[in-house]
Design a protein around this motif. Structure first.
Motif, mmCIF file in Angstrom:
data_model
loop_
_atom_site.group_PDB
_atom_site.id
_atom_site.type_symbol
_atom_site.label_atom_id
_atom_site.label_comp_id
_atom_site.label_asym_id
_atom_site.label_seq_id
_atom_site.Cartn_x
_atom_site.Cartn_y
_atom_site.Cartn_z
ATOM 1 N N ASN A 188 -0.414 25.884 60.154
ATOM 2 C CA ASN A 188 -0.480 26.883 59.086
ATOM 3 C C ASN A 188 0.473 28.036 59.363
ATOM 4 O OD1 ASN A 188 -4.097 26.579 58.892
ATOM 5 N ND2 ASN A 188 -2.556 25.511 57.675
ATOM 6 N N ILE A 189 0.398 28.582 60.572
ATOM 7 C CA ILE A 189 1.198 29.756 60.931
ATOM 8 C C ILE A 189 2.679 29.420 60.981
ATOM 9 C CG2 ILE A 189 1.626 31.464 62.741
ATOM 10 C CD1 ILE A 189 -1.378 31.236 63.448
ATOM 11 N N ASP A 190 3.020 28.283 61.588
ATOM 12 C CA ASP A 190 4.432 27.882 61.670
ATOM 13 C C ASP A 190 5.012 27.632 60.283
ATOM 14 O OD1 ASP A 190 4.567 28.090 64.404
ATOM 15 O OD2 ASP A 190 4.329 25.941 64.792
ATOM 16 N N SER A 191 4.251 26.961 59.428
ATOM 17 C CA SER A 191 4.725 26.648 58.082
ATOM 18 C C SER A 191 4.940 27.916 57.269
ATOM 19 C CB SER A 191 3.721 25.731 57.379
ATOM 20 O OG SER A 191 4.111 25.476 56.055
ATOM 21 N N ASN A 192 3.980 28.846 57.342
ATOM 22 C CA ASN A 192 4.108 30.112 56.624
ATOM 23 C C ASN A 192 5.304 30.910 57.123
ATOM 24 O OD1 ASN A 192 3.225 33.284 56.938
ATOM 25 N ND2 ASN A 192 2.774 32.469 54.907
ATOM 26 N N THR A 193 5.477 30.949 58.429
ATOM 27 C CA THR A 193 6.584 31.695 59.030
ATOM 28 C C THR A 193 7.928 31.162 58.558
ATOM 29 O OG1 THR A 193 5.262 32.215 60.997
ATOM 30 C CG2 THR A 193 7.655 32.375 61.223
ATOM 31 N N LEU A 194 8.095 29.856 58.580
ATOM 32 C CA LEU A 194 9.365 29.247 58.161
ATOM 33 C C LEU A 194 9.627 29.451 56.672
ATOM 34 C CD1 LEU A 194 9.215 25.904 60.199
ATOM 35 C CD2 LEU A 194 10.732 27.846 60.596
ATOM 36 N N SER A 195 8.572 29.378 55.862
ATOM 37 C CA SER A 195 8.733 29.571 54.415
ATOM 38 C C SER A 195 9.179 30.993 54.087
ATOM 39 C CB SER A 195 7.417 29.269 53.693
ATOM 40 O OG SER A 195 7.059 27.920 53.829
ATOM 41 N N VAL A 196 8.561 31.972 54.738
ATOM 42 C CA VAL A 196 8.920 33.373 54.505
ATOM 43 C C VAL A 196 10.340 33.653 54.973
ATOM 44 C CG1 VAL A 196 8.381 35.769 55.111
ATOM 45 C CG2 VAL A 196 6.528 34.171 54.605
ATOM 46 N N LEU A 197 10.688 33.124 56.139
ATOM 47 C CA LEU A 197 12.042 33.321 56.667
ATOM 48 C C LEU A 197 13.096 32.741 55.735
ATOM 49 C CD1 LEU A 197 11.522 32.534 60.457
ATOM 50 C CD2 LEU A 197 12.227 34.718 59.484
ATOM 51 N N LEU A 222 0.078 40.272 59.857
ATOM 52 C CA LEU A 222 0.333 39.280 60.904
ATOM 53 C C LEU A 222 1.592 38.486 60.601
ATOM 54 C CD1 LEU A 222 -0.662 37.898 63.501
ATOM 55 C CD2 LEU A 222 -1.927 36.297 62.043
ATOM 56 N N SER A 223 1.807 38.164 59.321
ATOM 57 C CA SER A 223 2.996 37.417 58.915
ATOM 58 C C SER A 223 4.274 38.181 59.240
ATOM 59 C CB SER A 223 2.933 37.109 57.420
ATOM 60 O OG SER A 223 4.090 36.424 56.994
ATOM 61 N N ILE A 224 4.252 39.499 59.068
ATOM 62 C CA ILE A 224 5.427 40.328 59.389
ATOM 63 C C ILE A 224 5.766 40.205 60.875
ATOM 64 C CG2 ILE A 224 6.258 42.712 59.556
ATOM 65 C CD1 ILE A 224 4.472 43.254 57.028
ATOM 66 N N ILE A 225 4.741 40.235 61.710
ATOM 67 C CA ILE A 225 4.949 40.099 63.154
ATOM 68 C C ILE A 225 5.493 38.717 63.487
ATOM 69 C CG2 ILE A 225 3.738 39.961 65.375
ATOM 70 C CD1 ILE A 225 1.865 42.170 64.276
ATOM 71 N N ASN A 226 4.880 37.676 62.937
ATOM 72 C CA ASN A 226 5.312 36.306 63.222
ATOM 73 C C ASN A 226 6.761 36.051 62.797
ATOM 74 O OD1 ASN A 226 2.878 35.448 64.364
ATOM 75 N ND2 ASN A 226 2.020 34.881 62.381
ATOM 76 N N THR A 227 7.104 36.474 61.590
ATOM 77 C CA THR A 227 8.445 36.177 61.073
ATOM 78 C C THR A 227 9.529 36.921 61.853
ATOM 79 O OG1 THR A 227 8.095 37.885 59.370
ATOM 80 C CG2 THR A 227 7.740 35.589 58.726
ATOM 81 N N HIS A 228 9.287 38.162 62.189
ATOM 82 C CA HIS A 228 10.316 38.931 62.881
ATOM 83 C C HIS A 228 10.462 38.510 64.338
ATOM 84 C CE1 HIS A 228 10.150 41.274 59.208
ATOM 85 N NE2 HIS A 228 11.280 41.833 59.571
ATOM 86 N N LEU A 229 9.363 38.151 64.974
ATOM 87 C CA LEU A 229 9.482 37.631 66.331
ATOM 88 C C LEU A 229 10.210 36.295 66.332
ATOM 89 C CD1 LEU A 229 6.006 38.413 68.005
ATOM 90 C CD2 LEU A 229 8.194 39.589 68.336
ATOM 91 N N PHE A 230 9.877 35.444 65.378
ATOM 92 C CA PHE A 230 10.539 34.143 65.312
ATOM 93 C C PHE A 230 12.043 34.281 65.078
ATOM 94 C CE2 PHE A 230 12.168 30.468 63.004
ATOM 95 C CZ PHE A 230 11.813 29.437 63.862
ATOM 96 N N ALA A 231 12.447 35.248 64.263
ATOM 97 C CA ALA A 231 13.853 35.415 63.905
ATOM 98 C C ALA A 231 14.656 36.176 64.955
ATOM 99 C CB ALA A 231 13.962 36.143 62.563
ATOM 100 N N GLY A 232 13.975 36.693 65.985
ATOM 101 C CA GLY A 232 14.685 37.470 66.990
ATOM 102 C C GLY A 232 14.971 38.889 66.523
#
Length: 226
Positions: free
Chosen positions: A154-163, A186-196
């Motif tokens: 769920n978290i990985d899929s949401n993160t990639l979709s938002v990015l 939480l999504s803001i944290i996940n997406t920005h950490l994932f993107a560097g």
């Protein structure tokens, strides 16, 4: 989870900016490893969330130890917290040292910065789905909070979709305008950490001059709100 890969991929980049210090992705990886050493894997845990480095590090530690983490608001009442403890029987609670909650059924086993890790004196073994990562509250407008289960997928899929939609990249800098115990926060944290990208930690209202000083001083490229 994919954000763990980013801790190593962008290790030289600045990940978190607080009022007192900047933290690189390398430091997030190392500090969360240190914190994770005090946690037994595969348990249910409570995090009393604040927009601070301690909360983010514990979130990462939870992922590394394959635990299920319940994200709770920082202003949770003593009655609500103890009702949730009775219902979910968490093994650990990570909470500010300044809390005034009555948690006699827990013992302090570790202090980390301004937080304390508490362990349940009664070690109840709970079988947890290995894919479950986060339980996060709905709005709770009825006064009875319900918790949504989020798996790794769920978290990985949401993160990639938002990015993909917002095109967030390592040159971006955001500022926390929502608590991380909200799905959007939480999504803001996940997406920005994932993107560097960089996350500026903020707990001030948008009506506070200190918020706008931080926004301009840190050259924020994107801002989020509801």
């Amino acid at each position: 989870m994919k954000i763990l890969d980013s801790l190593k991929k962008y290790k030289k980049n600045i990940a978190i900016i607080s009022e007192k210090k900047k933290f690189s992705f390398f430091e997030l990886d190392n500090y969360s490893n240190d914190l994770a050493k005090n946690i037994e894997k595969g348990n249910l845990m409570f995090l009393i969330c604040e927009n601070n480095i301690e909360s983010i590090l514990f979130y990462l530690s939870s992922i590394k130890k394959n635990c299920a983490l319940v994200l709770l608001e920082k202003n949770i009442t003593n009655i609500n917290l103890n009702n949730l403890i009775l219902k979910y029987q968490p093994r650990y609670i990570f909470i500010s040292k300044k809390n005034n909650h009555n948690l006699n059924k827990f013992k302090k086993i570790f202090f980390y910065m301004n937080y304390a890790l508490l362990e349940n004196k009664i070690k109840i073994k709970i079988k947890i789905n290995k894919d479950l990562k986060v339980l996060i509250s709905t709005s709770g407008t009825t006064g009875n909070h319900k918790y949504v289960k989020l798996t790794k997928q769920n978290i990985d899929s949401n993160t990639l979709s938002v990015l993909k939609y917002l095109k967030i990249n390592k040159k971006d800098t955001t500022i926390t305008t929502l608590p991380m115990n909200y799905v959007y926060g939480l999504s803001i944290i996940n997406t920005h950490l994932f993107a560097g990208a960089r996350i500026v930690l903020n707990d001030y209202s948008v009506l506070d001059n200190r918020f706008w000083s931080s926004l301009t001083g840190n050259k924020i490229t994107n801002i989020n709100g509801v």
